[in-house]
Design a protein around this motif. Structure first.
Motif, PDB file in Angstrom:
ATOM      1  N   GLU A 272       0.830  -1.204   0.000  1.00 31.09           N
ATOM      2  CA  GLU A 272       0.000   0.000   0.000  1.00 31.09           C
ATOM      3  C   GLU A 272       0.868   1.259   0.000  1.00 31.09           C
ATOM      4  O   GLU A 272       0.567   2.226  -0.709  1.00 31.09           O
ATOM      5  CB  GLU A 272      -0.908   0.004   1.239  1.00 31.09           C
ATOM      6  CG  GLU A 272      -2.009  -1.049   1.209  1.00 31.09           C
ATOM      7  CD  GLU A 272      -2.768  -1.096   2.524  1.00 31.09           C
ATOM      8  OE1 GLU A 272      -2.572  -0.181   3.362  1.00 31.09           O
ATOM      9  OE2 GLU A 272      -3.541  -2.056   2.728  1.00 31.09           O
ATOM     10  N   LEU A 273       1.943   1.250   0.794  1.00 30.44           N
ATOM     11  CA  LEU A 273       2.852   2.403   0.818  1.00 30.44           C
ATOM     12  C   LEU A 273       3.485   2.621  -0.552  1.00 30.44           C
ATOM     13  O   LEU A 273       3.585   3.759  -1.035  1.00 30.44           O
ATOM     14  CB  LEU A 273       3.949   2.194   1.864  1.00 30.44           C
ATOM     15  CG  LEU A 273       3.554   2.275   3.337  1.00 30.44           C
ATOM     16  CD1 LEU A 273       4.780   2.008   4.214  1.00 30.44           C
ATOM     17  CD2 LEU A 273       2.965   3.634   3.672  1.00 30.44           C
ATOM     18  N   LEU A 274       3.905   1.546  -1.184  1.00 31.64           N
ATOM     19  CA  LEU A 274       4.534   1.660  -2.496  1.00 31.64           C
ATOM     20  C   LEU A 274       3.536   2.103  -3.556  1.00 31.64           C
ATOM     21  O   LEU A 274       3.887   2.844  -4.481  1.00 31.64           O
ATOM     22  CB  LEU A 274       5.169   0.325  -2.890  1.00 31.64           C
ATOM     23  CG  LEU A 274       6.355  -0.123  -2.033  1.00 31.64           C
ATOM     24  CD1 LEU A 274       6.814  -1.522  -2.433  1.00 31.64           C
ATOM     25  CD2 LEU A 274       7.507   0.861  -2.170  1.00 31.64           C
ATOM     26  N   ALA A 275       2.278   1.671  -3.438  1.00 30.20           N
ATOM     27  CA  ALA A 275       1.258   2.059  -4.411  1.00 30.20           C
ATOM     28  C   ALA A 275       0.955   3.547  -4.338  1.00 30.20           C
ATOM     29  O   ALA A 275       0.483   4.149  -5.311  1.00 30.20           O
ATOM     30  CB  ALA A 275      -0.018   1.258  -4.182  1.00 30.20           C
ATOM     31  N   ALA A 276       1.240   4.152  -3.171  1.00 27.57           N
ATOM     32  CA  ALA A 276       0.951   5.579  -2.999  1.00 27.57           C
ATOM     33  C   ALA A 276       2.061   6.471  -3.523  1.00 27.57           C
ATOM     34  O   ALA A 276       1.904   7.695  -3.561  1.00 27.57           O
ATOM     35  CB  ALA A 276       0.724   5.884  -1.516  1.00 27.57           C
ATOM     36  N   VAL A 277       3.190   5.893  -3.932  1.00 34.27           N
ATOM     37  CA  VAL A 277       4.299   6.696  -4.448  1.00 34.27           C
ATOM     38  C   VAL A 277       3.915   7.263  -5.799  1.00 34.27           C
ATOM     39  O   VAL A 277       3.515   6.508  -6.699  1.00 34.27           O
ATOM     40  CB  VAL A 277       5.585   5.852  -4.569  1.00 34.27           C
ATOM     41  CG1 VAL A 277       6.707   6.683  -5.186  1.00 34.27           C
ATOM     42  CG2 VAL A 277       6.002   5.318  -3.216  1.00 34.27           C
ATOM     43  N   PRO A 278       4.004   8.590  -6.004  1.00 34.25           N
ATOM     44  CA  PRO A 278       3.638   9.177  -7.299  1.00 34.25           C
ATOM     45  C   PRO A 278       4.510   8.639  -8.416  1.00 34.25           C
ATOM     46  O   PRO A 278       5.696   8.383  -8.236  1.00 34.25           O
ATOM     47  CB  PRO A 278       3.885  10.678  -7.085  1.00 34.25           C
ATOM     48  CG  PRO A 278       3.855  10.879  -5.608  1.00 34.25           C
ATOM     49  CD  PRO A 278       4.392   9.600  -5.024  1.00 34.25           C
ATOM     50  N   ARG A 279       3.906   8.456  -9.564  1.00 33.50           N
ATOM     51  CA  ARG A 279       4.635   8.059 -10.767  1.00 33.50           C
ATOM     52  C   ARG A 279       4.496   9.173 -11.798  1.00 33.50           C
ATOM     53  O   ARG A 279       3.443   9.799 -11.906  1.00 33.50           O
ATOM     54  CB  ARG A 279       4.073   6.751 -11.356  1.00 33.50           C
ATOM     55  CG  ARG A 279       4.233   5.554 -10.432  1.00 33.50           C
ATOM     56  CD  ARG A 279       5.695   5.212 -10.206  1.00 33.50           C
ATOM     57  NE  ARG A 279       5.856   3.947  -9.528  1.00 33.50           N
ATOM     58  CZ  ARG A 279       5.874   3.793  -8.201  1.00 33.50           C
ATOM     59  NH1 ARG A 279       5.727   4.841  -7.420  1.00 33.50           N
ATOM     60  NH2 ARG A 279       6.037   2.599  -7.665  1.00 33.50           N
ATOM     61  N   ILE A 280       5.561   9.425 -12.550  1.00 34.23           N
ATOM     62  CA  ILE A 280       5.537  10.498 -13.546  1.00 34.23           C
ATOM     63  C   ILE A 280       4.391  10.264 -14.523  1.00 34.23           C
ATOM     64  O   ILE A 280       4.244   9.180 -15.089  1.00 34.23           O
ATOM     65  CB  ILE A 280       6.880  10.561 -14.300  1.00 34.23           C
ATOM     66  CG1 ILE A 280       7.997  10.973 -13.340  1.00 34.23           C
ATOM     67  CG2 ILE A 280       6.791  11.536 -15.467  1.00 34.23           C
ATOM     68  CD1 ILE A 280       9.374  10.950 -13.964  1.00 34.23           C
ATOM     69  N   GLY A 281       3.560  11.291 -14.684  1.00 30.33           N
ATOM     70  CA  GLY A 281       2.468  11.214 -15.637  1.00 30.33           C
ATOM     71  C   GLY A 281       1.213  10.564 -15.115  1.00 30.33           C
ATOM     72  O   GLY A 281       0.264  10.377 -15.862  1.00 30.33           O
ATOM     73  N   THR A 282       1.176  10.229 -13.796  1.00 28.49           N
ATOM     74  CA  THR A 282      -0.012   9.557 -13.277  1.00 28.49           C
ATOM     75  C   THR A 282      -0.655  10.316 -12.138  1.00 28.49           C
ATOM     76  O   THR A 282      -1.438   9.757 -11.394  1.00 28.49           O
ATOM     77  CB  THR A 282       0.348   8.144 -12.782  1.00 28.49           C
ATOM     78  OG1 THR A 282       1.276   8.251 -11.698  1.00 28.49           O
ATOM     79  CG2 THR A 282       0.930   7.310 -13.887  1.00 28.49           C
ATOM     80  N   GLY A 283      -0.346  11.564 -11.949  1.00 28.74           N
ATOM     81  CA  GLY A 283      -0.980  12.313 -10.880  1.00 28.74           C
ATOM     82  C   GLY A 283      -0.446  11.903  -9.532  1.00 28.74           C
ATOM     83  O   GLY A 283       0.742  11.807  -9.321  1.00 28.74           O
ATOM     84  N   VAL A 284      -1.339  11.616  -8.576  1.00 27.81           N
ATOM     85  CA  VAL A 284      -0.907  11.367  -7.205  1.00 27.81           C
ATOM     86  C   VAL A 284      -0.566   9.913  -6.926  1.00 27.81           C
ATOM     87  O   VAL A 284      -0.098   9.589  -5.850  1.00 27.81           O
ATOM     88  CB  VAL A 284      -2.000  11.821  -6.207  1.00 27.81           C
ATOM     89  CG1 VAL A 284      -2.213  13.300  -6.304  1.00 27.81           C
ATOM     90  CG2 VAL A 284      -3.306  11.076  -6.462  1.00 27.81           C
ATOM     91  N   GLY A 285      -0.791   8.994  -7.823  1.00 29.48           N
ATOM     92  CA  GLY A 285      -0.499   7.596  -7.537  1.00 29.48           C
ATOM     93  C   GLY A 285      -0.505   6.772  -8.798  1.00 29.48           C
ATOM     94  O   GLY A 285      -0.598   7.282  -9.904  1.00 29.48           O
ATOM     95  N   ARG A 286      -0.459   5.464  -8.623  1.00 27.32           N
ATOM     96  CA  ARG A 286      -0.408   4.595  -9.791  1.00 27.32           C
ATOM     97  C   ARG A 286      -1.752   4.567 -10.508  1.00 27.32           C
ATOM     98  O   ARG A 286      -1.823   4.491 -11.729  1.00 27.32           O
ATOM     99  CB  ARG A 286      -0.045   3.181  -9.346  1.00 27.32           C
ATOM    100  CG  ARG A 286       1.396   3.023  -8.916  1.00 27.32           C
ATOM    101  CD  ARG A 286       1.652   1.590  -8.523  1.00 27.32           C
ATOM    102  NE  ARG A 286       3.022   1.362  -8.136  1.00 27.32           N
ATOM    103  CZ  ARG A 286       3.486   0.225  -7.683  1.00 27.32           C
ATOM    104  NH1 ARG A 286       2.671  -0.803  -7.553  1.00 27.32           N
ATOM    105  NH2 ARG A 286       4.750   0.085  -7.347  1.00 27.32           N
ATOM    106  N   GLN A 287      -2.828   4.550  -9.722  1.00 24.08           N
ATOM    107  CA  GLN A 287      -4.139   4.349 -10.303  1.00 24.08           C
ATOM    108  C   GLN A 287      -4.860   5.678 -10.500  1.00 24.08           C
ATOM    109  O   GLN A 287      -4.821   6.560  -9.653  1.00 24.08           O
ATOM    110  CB  GLN A 287      -4.990   3.451  -9.379  1.00 24.08           C
ATOM    111  CG  GLN A 287      -4.355   2.087  -9.123  1.00 24.08           C
ATOM    112  CD  GLN A 287      -4.251   1.281 -10.391  1.00 24.08           C
ATOM    113  OE1 GLN A 287      -5.112   1.380 -11.256  1.00 24.08           O
ATOM    114  NE2 GLN A 287      -3.214   0.479 -10.503  1.00 24.08           N
TER     115      GLN A 287
END
Length: 325
Positions: A272-287
């Motif tokens: 869950e902590l890793l899923a919350a890490v922002p990714r470039i081009g995806t806004g605030v999270g992965r999903q």
């Protein structure tokens, strides 16, 4: 796993410099004592960066305060466990049972700590120089002149320009990033074995945050200091950690190398902590939610177009305050 970082010149040795065994920290409330850290055990190797990660309330900072014997008395105390500091010359020291007089000798000299907001640690009515010099004098046999010389060297080591003149300044005269550099200089001036950094970059903007983390890496390579870095930011963990301890509700939920934690997390909470890490081009999270995607689709066209923009500032100078164009 350090992204873009050169391999450290000081290698991590097998022998630990600090060992935490079955540590329990309790706080006193209306319903009696309750644990905020429970049965926590980990070790810190020499020259290693260990990140303790988790959300607010996970027990990260209470663990750091327990190591430093800075728990807010009498409301919080170490209920059980050992905190062993290894000394190659004098053997092991259990910090959990030391009195304040003996612990004061260890703080700063053997173990130093920097906090999230330097203004809460720096005295606002004393100059930077006085605070640095007095800290060095308190733990060494150096004269005032020698302590001042080491203070200047410490400020230069953390890349503060015009170090001599900075000694005369007060904390409010420095930026947040500059104050954090002063705290790092103060912590490292005595060349401690262990540096604990409690959310040292949270109050800083992204650019300054990167500079401070790079500074910590460089100083560690130079001095071989072991670092415990406390953070809720898994991006910082990815940047800095050799090993990671994940905490939740005062308990360790997972421990491992940074590479293993990021590639093969075992606990649901870690994922869950890793899923919350922002990714470039995806806004605030992965999903992205369906609502986000719908809004983005509606706004796919240009919102504003700027062409041939010129900005001019009129500068006044000369005896008559005329505008210089």
């Amino acid at each position: 796993m350090r992204t873009g970082a050169a391999a450290p010149a000081v290698s991590v040795t097998a022998g630990p410099v600090l060992e935490i065994s079955d540590l329990t920290v309790s706080v006193r409330g209306e319903d009696g004592q309750r644990p905020v850290v429970s049965d926590l055990s980990f070790s810190l190797a020499r020259g290693e960066t260990l990140c303790i990660a988790g959300e607010s309330g996970s027990g990260k900072s209470m663990t750091a305060l327990a190591i430093m014997q800075l728990l807010p008395q009498p409301f919080a105390r170490i209920s059980s466990g050992m905190i062993r500091l290894h000394d190659m010359d004098r053997g092991d020291i259990d910090l959990a049972v030391l009195d304040e007089r003996r612990m004061r000798r260890i703080r700063g000299d053997r173990i130093a700590m920097i906090f999230q907001e330097p203004m809460t640690s720096l005295n606002p009515v004393l100059s930077i120089g006085r605070q640095l010099v007095e800290s060095i004098e308190a733990h060494t046999g150096l004269s005032r002149a020698e302590a001042r010389r080491r203070a200047v060297e410490a400020l230069k080591a953390v890349r503060i320009s015009e170090a001599e003149s900075r000694l005369k300044q007060f904390p409010h005269e420095l930026s947040g990033g500059m104050r954090q550099r002063v705290m790092i200089a103060m912590a490292l001036a005595l060349k401690p074995d262990v540096l604990i950094a409690d959310e040292p970059t949270t109050a800083l903007d992204v650019t300054v945050q990167g500079e401070v983390l790079e500074l910590l890496r460089d100083l560690q390579r130079e001095h071989g200091t072991s670092i415990i870095l406390i953070t809720h930011d898994m991006g910082v963990v990815a940047e800095m950690a050799d090993r990671v301890v994940i905490m939740r509700h005062g308990r360790m939920v997972e421990e491992g190398t940074a590479a293993d934690i990021f590639a093969r997390p075992q606990a649901d909470y870690t994922r869950e902590l890793l899923a919350a890490v922002p990714r470039i081009g995806t806004g605030v999270g992965r999903q992205k939610s369906a609502e986000q995607k719908s809004v983005e689709a509606e706004m796919s066209g240009s919102v504003a177009v700027v062409n041939d923009l010129h900005v001019r500032f009129d500068l006044r100078g000369g005896f008559f305050g005329q505008v210089n164009r």
